[in-house]
Design a protein around this motif. Structure first.
Motif, PDB file in Angstrom:
ATOM      1  N   ASN A 159      -7.834   1.674  -0.075  1.00  0.00           N
ATOM      2  CA  ASN A 159      -7.872   3.103   0.211  1.00  0.00           C
ATOM      3  C   ASN A 159      -9.127   3.802  -0.281  1.00  0.00           C
ATOM      4  OD1 ASN A 159      -5.174   3.006   1.238  1.00  0.00           O
ATOM      5  ND2 ASN A 159      -4.451   2.953  -0.871  1.00  0.00           N
ATOM      6  N   GLN A 196      -5.147  -3.083   3.016  1.00  0.00           N
ATOM      7  CA  GLN A 196      -5.932  -1.852   3.128  1.00  0.00           C
ATOM      8  C   GLN A 196      -6.375  -1.424   1.741  1.00  0.00           C
ATOM      9  OE1 GLN A 196      -4.104   1.395   5.302  1.00  0.00           O
ATOM     10  NE2 GLN A 196      -4.991   2.880   3.892  1.00  0.00           N
ATOM     11  N   TYR A 214     -10.244  -2.563   5.579  1.00  0.00           N
ATOM     12  CA  TYR A 214      -9.065  -3.153   6.194  1.00  0.00           C
ATOM     13  C   TYR A 214      -9.306  -4.615   6.541  1.00  0.00           C
ATOM     14  CZ  TYR A 214      -5.519  -3.869   9.863  1.00  0.00           C
ATOM     15  OH  TYR A 214      -4.489  -4.350  10.626  1.00  0.00           O
ATOM     16  N   THR A 236      -2.253  -3.726  -0.648  1.00  0.00           N
ATOM     17  CA  THR A 236      -3.458  -3.166  -1.233  1.00  0.00           C
ATOM     18  C   THR A 236      -3.744  -3.902  -2.533  1.00  0.00           C
ATOM     19  OG1 THR A 236      -4.639  -1.109  -1.730  1.00  0.00           O
ATOM     20  CG2 THR A 236      -2.371  -1.304  -2.589  1.00  0.00           C
ATOM     21  N   VAL A 246     -12.508   3.383   3.381  1.00  0.00           N
ATOM     22  CA  VAL A 246     -11.227   2.760   3.629  1.00  0.00           C
ATOM     23  C   VAL A 246     -11.569   1.426   4.277  1.00  0.00           C
ATOM     24  CG1 VAL A 246      -9.020   2.903   4.843  1.00  0.00           C
ATOM     25  CG2 VAL A 246     -10.089   4.988   3.945  1.00  0.00           C
ATOM     26  N   ASN A 267       0.824  -1.202   0.000  1.00  0.00           N
ATOM     27  CA  ASN A 267       0.000   0.000   0.000  1.00  0.00           C
ATOM     28  C   ASN A 267       0.860   1.255   0.000  1.00  0.00           C
ATOM     29  OD1 ASN A 267      -2.564   1.354   0.115  1.00  0.00           O
ATOM     30  ND2 ASN A 267      -2.146   1.801   2.260  1.00  0.00           N
TER      31      ASN A 267
END
Length: 164
Positions: free
Chosen positions: A119, A117, A161, A82, A159, A72
Motif C-alpha cells: 500500500n 499489494q 502489486y 500484504t 502502490v 491486506n
C-alpha cells in the motif's frame, strides 16, 4: 552469511528486532509509523496475531531482518496479501531483503492468496522499489506527496502489486 535463513519470528526475537526497527522509524524515510513508539507498542504492530505472520532472517543466532505479512484487508479483501520489511542497517546489501521478499511471495502462494499489494512504498526508497520490481511487482499508482520524508519533504507513495 553462510548460515542465513528465514524462520518464524518468536517473541524472544523482539530484543534484536527492536533496535533496527526503532532506528528505521527514527530515520523517517520509509515508514509512516508514529515517532515515539515504545518497544511494547511497536512489538504489537509488528508481531501481530493470526492471520498475521512474522518472520526473521537470521545469520546464525543474529537477527538481521524481519518481515510481517498477512491479508491486506479483512473479509472480502482477505484474498490479497500484504507485507512489510525491515533489514538491519549492518546487513543491508547482503541479500537479506531479497531473501525475505522471496520468502514472503512463497508464503502468500502457499497460503492461497491471489495477489500481494503493498500500500505504501516510499518512492524515494529506490532500493526497495527496485527489489520489488525485480520480484515481479508493478507500480500500479502513486499517491502524490503522501509521505513526509525527513530528508526529502513530501514524496509519493507507490502502490505495488503482484498477481500470484
Amino acid at each position: 552469511m553462510s548460515d542465513l535463513e528465514v524462520r518464524v519470528a518468536r517473541p524472544a526475537d523482539w530484543s534484536q528486532i527492536w533496535p533496527f526497527f526503532a532506528g528505521i522509524i527514527r530515520d523517517g524515510e520509509t515508514y509512516a509509523y508514529p515517532d515515539g513508539l515504545t518497544s511494547d507498542e511497536a512489538q504489537v504492530l509488528w508481531l501481530e496475531p493470526d492471520p498475521g505472520h512474522a518472520v526473521v532472517a537470521v545469520d546464525g543466532d543474529q537477527v538481521v531482518g524481519s518481515a510481517k505479512m498477512g491479508p491486506n484487508r479483512p473479509g472480502r479483501g482477505a484474498h490479497v496479501g500484504t507485507a512489510s520489511f525491515m533489514v538491519s542497517p549492518e546487513a543491508r546489501g547482503r541479500g537479506v531483503g531479497r531473501l525475505l521478499g522471496e520468502h514472503v511471495v512463497a508464503w502468500h502462494r502457499e497460503q492461497g492468496y491471489r495477489a500481494i499489494q503493498f500500500n505504501a512504498v516510499v518512492e524515494t526508497n529506490t532500493a526497495a522499489v527496485a527489489l520489488w520490481c525485480s520480484l515481479g511487482f508493478q507500480i500500479i499508482g502513486t499517491v502524490p506527496e503522501a509521505f513526509d520524508s525527513r530528508s526529502h519533504g513530501l514524496v509519493g507513495l507507490h502502490v505495488m502489486y503482484l498477481k500470484l
